[in-house]
Write a protein that holds these residues in place. Sequence first.
Motif: not given
Length: 324
Positions: A23-29, A54-57, A145-150
Amino acid sequence: MKKVIFLLLLVLLGATTPAFADTVIASSSGQTAKPVPMVLASVHPLALVAASVIPAERLRVLVPPGMTPHDFALRPSDIDLIQSADIILWAGPVTEPYLKGFATRWPDKVWINVAELGQQSPIQDPHWWLSPDIMKQAQQQLAQRVGRDPAVFANAVDLAVAAARQLLQPVQQRGFFVFHRAYDHWVAAMGLNQVGSFTLSPEQKPGIRTLQTMRSQLLSGEVVCVFSEPEFSPALVDRIVEGINVGRGELDPMALQIDIASDAYPALIADMAQRAKTCLEAVAVNAAGLPDTELDKASLILQEQDDSIDLPLHSHTHEAGHSH
């Protein structure tokens, strides 16, 4: 044995693939987090891809159940959906002309046009979401775009494709018809033998000669399986296969049988493979079919119909979705 292997691969996929979406995108730190952007998928199958990160909400779908891009028209509430989205995942202006103007009007939004990702593909069928390779590219753009590993999604799709191809290998050479020309990407990915379709587009009715040829192919055993679609009436298909021993199945290019979830797109690949296998193995290959006299009789029956054959293409449930 192959079915057991297929099921084991799916179990392995479920056991080794972590939940994709948070539900959130964490920064690299790892010290701060920001909300996930609001994502609008133009059609349900693209939402299956987006749900991997992407979460459902935070995920919405533009084209409602029971409708397709072929007959969709924007309502005021749909424009609100577009305006409230940060990222729009869509199939491009050819497939979805109703979105073209908004892509120009709101360039500050992120528009992921999956048709652009398929420009180099030898297959230009606009149902891009049925291409696992193109969907991996689309998901990669969204994930970045959302900082996730594809890679998690890509690996899951590769496993599902490998399992599906193994399941279908014994029936890959068996011929089949689809209702409309929507599955070229999937057929190529699975290595299947699609002989033809009743219509190129749901808006077009097939001619009498096309239907005569298709019935002949069914009678000869060249085609052993016919797929209909849930959004459209099966009356035309019923008429052509009447009296013929042929497998019947249902494929939905809108993938409404799959619920939106983090592993939904690999699940779609598995579901379509199982549906295809069941239909393609329903009757023996090179079945004797009907004698020539019966074929002649079938041709005479078809010749009595008008060239356009006045049979309903849309089902009652589909038409009910046109209230807007």
